[in-house]
Design a protein around this motif. Structure first.
Motif, PDB file in Angstrom:
ATOM      1  N   LEU A  48       0.860  -1.179   0.000  1.00 22.45           N
ATOM      2  CA  LEU A  48       0.000   0.000   0.000  1.00 22.45           C
ATOM      3  C   LEU A  48       0.892   1.223   0.000  1.00 22.45           C
ATOM      4  O   LEU A  48       1.793   1.351   0.837  1.00 22.45           O
ATOM      5  N   SER A  49       0.664   2.146  -0.947  1.00 19.41           N
ATOM      6  CA  SER A  49       1.484   3.358  -1.059  1.00 19.41           C
ATOM      7  C   SER A  49       0.658   4.595  -0.742  1.00 19.41           C
ATOM      8  O   SER A  49      -0.512   4.685  -1.125  1.00 19.41           O
ATOM      9  N   PHE A  50       1.294   5.533  -0.065  1.00 23.71           N
ATOM     10  CA  PHE A  50       0.672   6.798   0.320  1.00 23.71           C
ATOM     11  C   PHE A  50       1.660   7.908   0.001  1.00 23.71           C
ATOM     12  O   PHE A  50       2.851   7.789   0.280  1.00 23.71           O
ATOM     13  N   THR A  51       1.160   9.013  -0.567  1.00 26.00           N
ATOM     14  CA  THR A  51       2.026  10.135  -0.919  1.00 26.00           C
ATOM     15  C   THR A  51       1.559  11.381  -0.184  1.00 26.00           C
ATOM     16  O   THR A  51       0.380  11.730  -0.226  1.00 26.00           O
ATOM     17  N   SER A  52       2.519  12.027   0.487  1.00 27.63           N
ATOM     18  CA  SER A  52       2.261  13.287   1.176  1.00 27.63           C
ATOM     19  C   SER A  52       2.916  14.394   0.357  1.00 27.63           C
ATOM     20  O   SER A  52       3.989  14.192  -0.225  1.00 27.63           O
ATOM     21  N   ASP A  53       2.292  15.574   0.319  1.00 30.94           N
ATOM     22  CA  ASP A  53       2.901  16.680  -0.428  1.00 30.94           C
ATOM     23  C   ASP A  53       3.979  17.404   0.375  1.00 30.94           C
ATOM     24  O   ASP A  53       4.534  18.398  -0.079  1.00 30.94           O
ATOM     25  N   ALA A  54       4.322  16.880   1.551  1.00 35.13           N
ATOM     26  CA  ALA A  54       5.395  17.467   2.358  1.00 35.13           C
ATOM     27  C   ALA A  54       6.743  17.189   1.700  1.00 35.13           C
ATOM     28  O   ALA A  54       6.925  16.186   1.024  1.00 35.13           O
ATOM     29  N   SER A  55       7.683  18.065   1.934  1.00 37.49           N
ATOM     30  CA  SER A  55       9.032  17.897   1.400  1.00 37.49           C
ATOM     31  C   SER A  55       9.674  16.654   2.029  1.00 37.49           C
ATOM     32  O   SER A  55       9.537  16.409   3.227  1.00 37.49           O
ATOM     33  N   PHE A  56      10.366  15.878   1.220  1.00 39.06           N
ATOM     34  CA  PHE A  56      11.010  14.656   1.706  1.00 39.06           C
ATOM     35  C   PHE A  56      12.036  14.977   2.793  1.00 39.06           C
ATOM     36  O   PHE A  56      12.208  14.214   3.740  1.00 39.06           O
ATOM     37  N   LYS A  72      11.274  -1.063   9.325  1.00 37.13           N
ATOM     38  CA  LYS A  72      11.342  -2.309   8.554  1.00 37.13           C
ATOM     39  C   LYS A  72       9.990  -2.638   7.898  1.00 37.13           C
ATOM     40  O   LYS A  72       9.918  -3.454   6.995  1.00 37.13           O
ATOM     41  N   ASN A  73       8.912  -1.969   8.351  1.00 36.07           N
ATOM     42  CA  ASN A  73       7.570  -2.244   7.829  1.00 36.07           C
ATOM     43  C   ASN A  73       7.186  -1.375   6.641  1.00 36.07           C
ATOM     44  O   ASN A  73       6.097  -1.527   6.096  1.00 36.07           O
ATOM     45  N   TYR A  74       8.053  -0.443   6.248  1.00 34.84           N
ATOM     46  CA  TYR A  74       7.736   0.436   5.122  1.00 34.84           C
ATOM     47  C   TYR A  74       9.016   0.917   4.441  1.00 34.84           C
ATOM     48  O   TYR A  74      10.109   0.808   4.995  1.00 34.84           O
ATOM     49  N   THR A  75       8.828   1.432   3.241  1.00 35.29           N
ATOM     50  CA  THR A  75       9.926   2.088   2.529  1.00 35.29           C
ATOM     51  C   THR A  75       9.503   3.524   2.283  1.00 35.29           C
ATOM     52  O   THR A  75       8.311   3.828   2.206  1.00 35.29           O
ATOM     53  N   LYS A  76      10.487   4.393   2.181  1.00 32.53           N
ATOM     54  CA  LYS A  76      10.187   5.806   1.903  1.00 32.53           C
ATOM     55  C   LYS A  76      11.058   6.246   0.740  1.00 32.53           C
ATOM     56  O   LYS A  76      12.187   5.771   0.565  1.00 32.53           O
ATOM     57  N   LYS A  77      10.488   7.125  -0.085  1.00 37.80           N
ATOM     58  CA  LYS A  77      11.281   7.669  -1.194  1.00 37.80           C
ATOM     59  C   LYS A  77      10.787   9.059  -1.536  1.00 37.80           C
ATOM     60  O   LYS A  77       9.699   9.464  -1.157  1.00 37.80           O
ATOM     61  N   GLU A  78      11.636   9.748  -2.267  1.00 40.07           N
ATOM     62  CA  GLU A  78      11.352  11.116  -2.664  1.00 40.07           C
ATOM     63  C   GLU A  78      10.343  11.176  -3.793  1.00 40.07           C
ATOM     64  O   GLU A  78      10.152  10.214  -4.523  1.00 40.07           O
ATOM     65  N   GLY A  79       9.765  12.337  -3.982  1.00 40.03           N
ATOM     66  CA  GLY A  79       8.726  12.606  -4.974  1.00 40.03           C
ATOM     67  C   GLY A  79       7.595  13.154  -4.147  1.00 40.03           C
ATOM     68  O   GLY A  79       6.551  12.539  -4.060  1.00 40.03           O
ATOM     69  N   SER A  80       7.880  14.250  -3.415  1.00 37.32           N
ATOM     70  CA  SER A  80       7.216  14.697  -2.200  1.00 37.32           C
ATOM     71  C   SER A  80       7.684  13.668  -1.172  1.00 37.32           C
ATOM     72  O   SER A  80       8.873  13.406  -1.098  1.00 37.32           O
ATOM     73  N   THR A  81       6.775  13.004  -0.465  1.00 38.15           N
ATOM     74  CA  THR A  81       7.167  11.912   0.435  1.00 38.15           C
ATOM     75  C   THR A  81       6.268  10.734   0.123  1.00 38.15           C
ATOM     76  O   THR A  81       5.048  10.823   0.294  1.00 38.15           O
ATOM     77  N   ILE A  82       6.868   9.641  -0.351  1.00 37.20           N
ATOM     78  CA  ILE A  82       6.096   8.448  -0.709  1.00 37.20           C
ATOM     79  C   ILE A  82       6.431   7.341   0.276  1.00 37.20           C
ATOM     80  O   ILE A  82       7.591   6.941   0.395  1.00 37.20           O
ATOM     81  N   ILE A  83       5.414   6.857   0.979  1.00 34.79           N
ATOM     82  CA  ILE A  83       5.559   5.779   1.952  1.00 34.79           C
ATOM     83  C   ILE A  83       4.854   4.551   1.388  1.00 34.79           C
ATOM     84  O   ILE A  83       3.687   4.621   1.008  1.00 34.79           O
ATOM     85  N   THR A  84       5.555   3.421   1.351  1.00 36.71           N
ATOM     86  CA  THR A  84       4.967   2.171   0.872  1.00 36.71           C
ATOM     87  C   THR A  84       5.056   1.137   1.984  1.00 36.71           C
ATOM     88  O   THR A  84       6.158   0.785   2.419  1.00 36.71           O
ATOM     89  N   LEU A  85       3.888   0.682   2.440  1.00 41.01           N
ATOM     90  CA  LEU A  85       3.856  -0.362   3.461  1.00 41.01           C
ATOM     91  C   LEU A  85       4.216  -1.688   2.799  1.00 41.01           C
ATOM     92  O   LEU A  85       3.683  -2.032   1.738  1.00 41.01           O
ATOM     93  N   ASN A  86       5.122  -2.451   3.430  1.00 39.38           N
ATOM     94  CA  ASN A  86       5.577  -3.732   2.885  1.00 39.38           C
ATOM     95  C   ASN A  86       4.431  -4.727   2.844  1.00 39.38           C
ATOM     96  O   ASN A  86       3.586  -4.771   3.741  1.00 39.38           O
TER      97      ASN A  86
END
Length: 183
Positions: A48-56, A72-86
């Motif tokens: 499950l991925s969620f994107t916040s418009d906050a600066s990374f 360990k339960n999620y990954t984060k990456k730039e593009g605003s802030t993208i959180i992906t639950l494993n």
């Protein structure tokens, strides 16, 4: 702002003076731009991925239902802030609605998602089929002819038609010869 007197004013007529700090508008809190309202089935291994418009660079942590999640339960990456639950973590979530919060220095963006119950497998009773006795094919009975079979398969109608045509041809030849002799 008045260049001449070096002061800040609330209105264009310069009747209400304010401080420089009062001219700065507070930064708007971040919000979720993708992923809000997601749905997954209980036990399903799906990211499950969620994107916040906050600066990374402002990212602090992720919270699920008010509890800080282990990284360990999620990954984060730039593009605003993208959180992906494993996917393995998502498979362990309980049935119901959950709130995910992406906490940044500029504020918290929240999203809701739902874990649906696994559909229960219902067994529908199969109708009982009573085997019916199968009808045995009856042997086909050929009519018995009083004429004994000789093994000759020729069609008598064909031979009769050939006899008529041949007889007509002979009669025509006979008539034509008689005409020739009279001349």
């Amino acid at each position: 702002y008045c260049d001449g007197c070096n002061k800040y004013y609330k209105d264009a007529k310069a009747t209400q003076e304010i401080t420089k700090a009062q001219t700065v508008t507070a930064k708007l809190p971040p919000k979720i731009t993708a992923g809000d309202g997601a749905t997954v089935t209980q036990g399903e291994k799906k990211e499950l991925s969620f994107t916040s418009d906050a600066s990374f660079s402002d990212f602090l942590r992720v919270e699920l239902d008010g509890t800080t999640l282990d990284e360990k339960n999620y990954t984060k990456k730039e593009g605003s802030t993208i959180i992906t639950l494993n996917r393995d973590f998502v498979a362990t979530l309980s049935v119901g609605e959950h709130t995910l919060a992406i906490v940044s220095k500029s504020g918290t963006a929240t999203a809701k998602f739902t874990v649906k119950a696994k559909p229960t497998e219902t067994t529908t009773p199969q109708p009982t089929v009573t085997p019916q006795p199968t009808a045995q094919p009856q042997p086909t009975v050929q009519p018995v002819s009083p004429i004994p079979s000789t093994g000759d398969t020729a069609n008598p109608a064909l031979w009769f038609a050939l006899l008529i045509v041949s007889g007509s041809a002979l009669a025509a030849i006979f008539v034509l010869r008689r005409k020739d002799k009279r001349k």
